[in-house]
Design a protein around this motif. Sequence first.
Motif, short mmCIF file in Angstrom:
data_model
loop_
_atom_site.label_atom_id
_atom_site.label_comp_id
_atom_site.label_asym_id
_atom_site.label_seq_id
_atom_site.Cartn_x
_atom_site.Cartn_y
_atom_site.Cartn_z
N GLU A 1 4.47 27.14 -5.95
CA GLU A 1 4.92 26.77 -4.61
C GLU A 1 6.20 27.50 -4.18
N PHE B 1 -1.57 28.75 -10.36
CA PHE B 1 -2.49 27.70 -9.93
C PHE B 1 -3.69 27.60 -10.86
N THR C 1 3.76 24.46 -11.31
CA THR C 1 3.69 24.00 -9.93
C THR C 1 4.85 24.59 -9.13
N THR C 2 6.04 24.59 -9.73
CA THR C 2 7.21 25.15 -9.07
C THR C 2 7.00 26.64 -8.81
N ILE D 1 -1.40 19.58 -15.77
CA ILE D 1 -0.94 20.65 -16.65
C ILE D 1 0.12 21.49 -15.95
N MET D 2 -0.15 21.87 -14.71
CA MET D 2 0.80 22.71 -13.97
C MET D 2 2.17 22.06 -13.87
N GLY E 1 -4.36 25.41 -14.88
CA GLY E 1 -5.09 24.18 -15.18
C GLY E 1 -4.88 23.19 -14.06
N SER E 2 -5.18 21.95 -14.38
CA SER E 2 -5.04 20.89 -13.38
C SER E 2 -3.57 20.72 -13.00
N TYR E 3 -3.31 19.94 -11.96
CA TYR E 3 -1.93 19.65 -11.56
C TYR E 3 -1.16 18.98 -12.69
#
Lengths: 154, 753, 292
Positions: C84, C100, C80-81, C107-108, C103-105
């Motif tokens: 973004e 992105f 995620t980091t 996982i991210m 996988g899902s958030y």
Amino acid sequence: MGGTRILREFRFRLNGEEVSVKAPPAYTLLEALRYVMHLTGTKDGCSTGDCGACTVLLDGRAVHSCLTLIAQVEGREVITVEGVGENIPAAYAEEGAVQCGYCTPGLVTASAALLKQNPKPTVDEIKEALRGNLCRCTGYVKIIKAVQRASGDV
Amino acid sequence: MTAELRWVGKNIARRDAFEKATGSAKFASDMFPENLLYVFTLRSRYPHAIIRRIDVSKAEKMPGVVGVYTHRDIPNNRFGVFHKDRPVLCDDRVRYIGDPVALVAAESREEGQEALNAIEVVYEPLPVVTDPVEAMGPSTIKIHDHGNICRQTRITRGDVEDGLSKSDTVVENTYRTPAQIHAYLETEAGISYIDEQGRITVVAGGQSPYRDHHEIVSTLNLPPEKVRVIIPHVGGAFGGKDDISVQIHLALVTMKTGRPARLVWTREESTIAGTKRHPSIVKMRTGASKDGVLLANDVEIIYDTGAYAGLGPAVLDVAIENCNGPYKIPNIDIKAWLVYTNNHFASAFRGFGAPQVMFAMEQQMDQLAEKLGLDPIEFRLRNALRRGDVAVFGNKLETSVGIVQCLEKARQHPLWRERQAAKQEKTLPWIRRGVGVAAAIKGYTLGALPDKGRVAIELRMDGGFTVKGSFTEIGQGVVQAIAQLAAELLHTSLDKIEVVFADTGKTPDTSVTSASRQLFLAGNALKDAVAKMGERIKSAAKILLRREVESLTLSEEHVVVDKGEMLDYRVVARVLEESGLGREVVGEFDVPRVDPIPGSLEIPHLFYMFGVALAAVEVNTMTGAVNVTHIVNIADVGKVVNPQTLTGQLEGAAAQAAGYALFEDAKIEDGILKTTNLSTYLIPSIKDVGVIEAVPVEDHEEAGPLGAKGIGEIGFIPVAPAIANAVYDAVGVRPLALPMTPEKVYWLIKRRI
Amino acid sequence: MLALGDVEVYSPRTVGEALEILRRRAGSLRVIAGGTDLVVQLKTGAARWRELLNIYGLDELRYIKYVDGEVKIGALTDFTTIHESPIVKSTAPVLAQAAFEIGSYQIMNKASIGGNIVNASPAADSLPALYVLEAVLKLETLDGFRTVPVKEFYKGYKMLDMRSDELLTEVSYRALGDGWVGEFFKHGLRRGDAIAVVNGAVLLKWNSVDGVVEDARVALGAVAPTVVRAVECEKMLRGSRLDEKTIRECSEAVLTSISPIDDVRGSAAYRREMCVNYVYMTLWSLARRLGM
């Protein structure tokens, strides 16, 4: 409780309170919550990180508790469905987004993570945020409405 | 309905929704009784093998192990609803890879796991029967003593060859569908313990506490009053918890040890060992005249029931009853076989045999329409059944028939009307758009099989009412619906109604929660109970007023007698209690039925649900991926009791059927399931469904409680064929097999070019 | 699902501590970072370890820095980091895109780039992006460190150029200058979270004055025991005008670089077609972006 199990103490913040839990370090957070603490709001749908029913907030971000070792939450902040408040569950209930209800706690916590970061998400943003949460009953239609309701976009 | 309804038809949030959403509602897998034993199941290592020896001696002696059990611990080791062909724990053979061979009960999970590995089983592998057609051959090894054909039958009417010869156009195809895995979010799970009355109590996800109770009692040779089955909130079922899973195993452990036990299947166990939708091979030869009138349908149905019969014999019947769709066809010939293989264990799954044959029939309809140059909906309307018509088995339809309304709704929908224009909209060069339609029919209740249920109403000392029935809350919202119906019929407020469900210790037998029938069955039994409660209250009024009572009206605050005396419910309750008349009545409903036609078990039903689905797709011709952008799910439901619940059922069914149509590829090779988790067996996520519109149509069913019909299954059935028809509309290739995965669709398109 | 009650877990607080434990217990323990791959393997019994080195607490390995034209990412940085990060978005959008698709958030938020690299699935989503960025991996021991270009790190299917006392601590790449455009692609069997059937990344350096491709880097995943660079395809792209004919021929050229297998998610034949088609669609999309 016998066998050759290793037991350690882990200290972390759970739903706003300092807790100390004795568990084998390689137990997952999900196992610690359900088997050790009997906090069964967080559900076990697969234990492989594919369904999202076990979602909790770790330092404010949604993660799979089934893929998090209890050793990894030491000193961190965990919020489970028991700690996200009533606003989002009420929105799910009012919109008819709850059928069997087993996936719902995971969705509620994932929704809480979304709304904290993005208080007025679009439908696409809701879908992206919840793409890791499987529901077999609802078809997701009312789930999207529930998140919109919770965000104040009725 | 002349009077304004207060509760029925109102959009009220379900009473269990908030507690489920906060995580406080307890499912069976959430229960951890004190001093419990963890139970693990040793399953077969082969899809088909003789068991030569089971040696548990090492396992029994391991630390923390309290018991290891095999078939030797089971008094009557065969059970099953239609055929008693299923063992509690395998003795002579294993017949599919999920077959249970032994149980371990241990103090901890780690100790149980270790002990499981120490059980020695000597197998002698047998040839694996994977092809149902081969399975029927004379030289194939027999999976059961009575042969591999579990059931076969043939039902004809008219002269199908004559009808086909007179047809101006005939379409012939063979369709194939795979096993579908229920993939409920809560796996098979339960606990057991000895309750305060000394009863072995099993609390487990299921669909009929009384049937589970019967199976426990008969296999373990226990007195019925010594066993109690409770079914709490169930985390999804869809028919997958219709058969016994953990219940007898749990009862066995508690019976042997006196201790509480917990048995929860892992996701992998659930996908492998749990029941599945029957895979099918359906061959159809369908003929119509040039005016668009169906003349004949020659059908061959082969359903693969796997290792055991389960509810297969009834599933086959439903396939037979519905394979001709919601249409009048004068000449039919249906040959059907239910076949054993070693592939899996197939039984009930939403639609119960209808989705497979409708996948075939509704594509037959589209192909006939195309050859005849007719609009697909117009062609269906010309043949659609109407009330009073004689259906394919010679049965006259005297009850609610809403298919025409559903088709009309579909025809008027902008998705259908504007489908050609939608195709012209600009998009990437390799995307093709299409819209498809499909119809569906399914009988609800058990048809010609005897089906009756009882519901009790108790007048509480606080003046409210408690409704009791053995229906199970599997997510469909039956408890809420019953509460709203009860409040309506008793003319009281919803918060005065409590509902106790699915407990053989507390609730009468309302029969099984399946076949979309609990609302109809329990609702009608409830009506009877309300009438009886009225009579009972009248008796109390007689005592209180010391005279005969002519008439009685129930209102929210009071019982109003004759010319206007008002009695308080709490007073009535006290009188009933003290007089010994009792505060509880039991209502009954015997589902109207006729005798089954020769060759069938439950045909015909007297009551039918109807539906139509529209599906819009975008097909990526470079990858084969089919994106369903819009589904309109129209269903004839009689009367909407709770709009949220109703539309929720239609939306959920649409998504689940889209999964069946596109993603759910249960790969079974040589009897081994390859897709054993939710990463390889893909069900739809929130990104995989586009717009889903649920459109209920209310064609009042007089026999239904306040006009309501069943709803659980009809929303599933038309969706896969609607998507298949849409794919054809988009890319001109016809998917004769499910699922329409990207790879399958890609090759279909490529081979055609 | 195994209960791992007897598995020991060491949770060091500094990289130094971690390296010390690694040196002492090398070969007996397995490093666990985010755990999104490894926990599944441990609980299904696919991987059996009695000791784990839990490095999830090493915050000093969480960073994204831009230093002298190089971007350095700490191995524990989550996806995620990365997705973004303004630095990643501006220097290597293809990596932000790949992050992105992991996988899902859920996982991210937890999976680390280091873990994705060391888990070494040929279908790992970060790898094609790292290959086209020609990323470099930093491996540390108590005695010091060495660097390995990502494509030399993989010797074969799940075979790494990595010693049992080494810890992957950083991934770095040179920031792409002007003129580069790129895209990450992934074919999954549903629109939701899915393991890739094929994935890949395409980077083109476009000479807008002459209207030609100056340089091209194409990496393909899930179609060979390791991620591969499509060398033939890249050769054909260089100097081309990105017209329809070229795009078509260059896509076909990827076939010389891949050797996919049949598995539960798809046949080898289908993977070949998808590899070609996705490269085609990606080049088509890039050409569009460049105004062709």
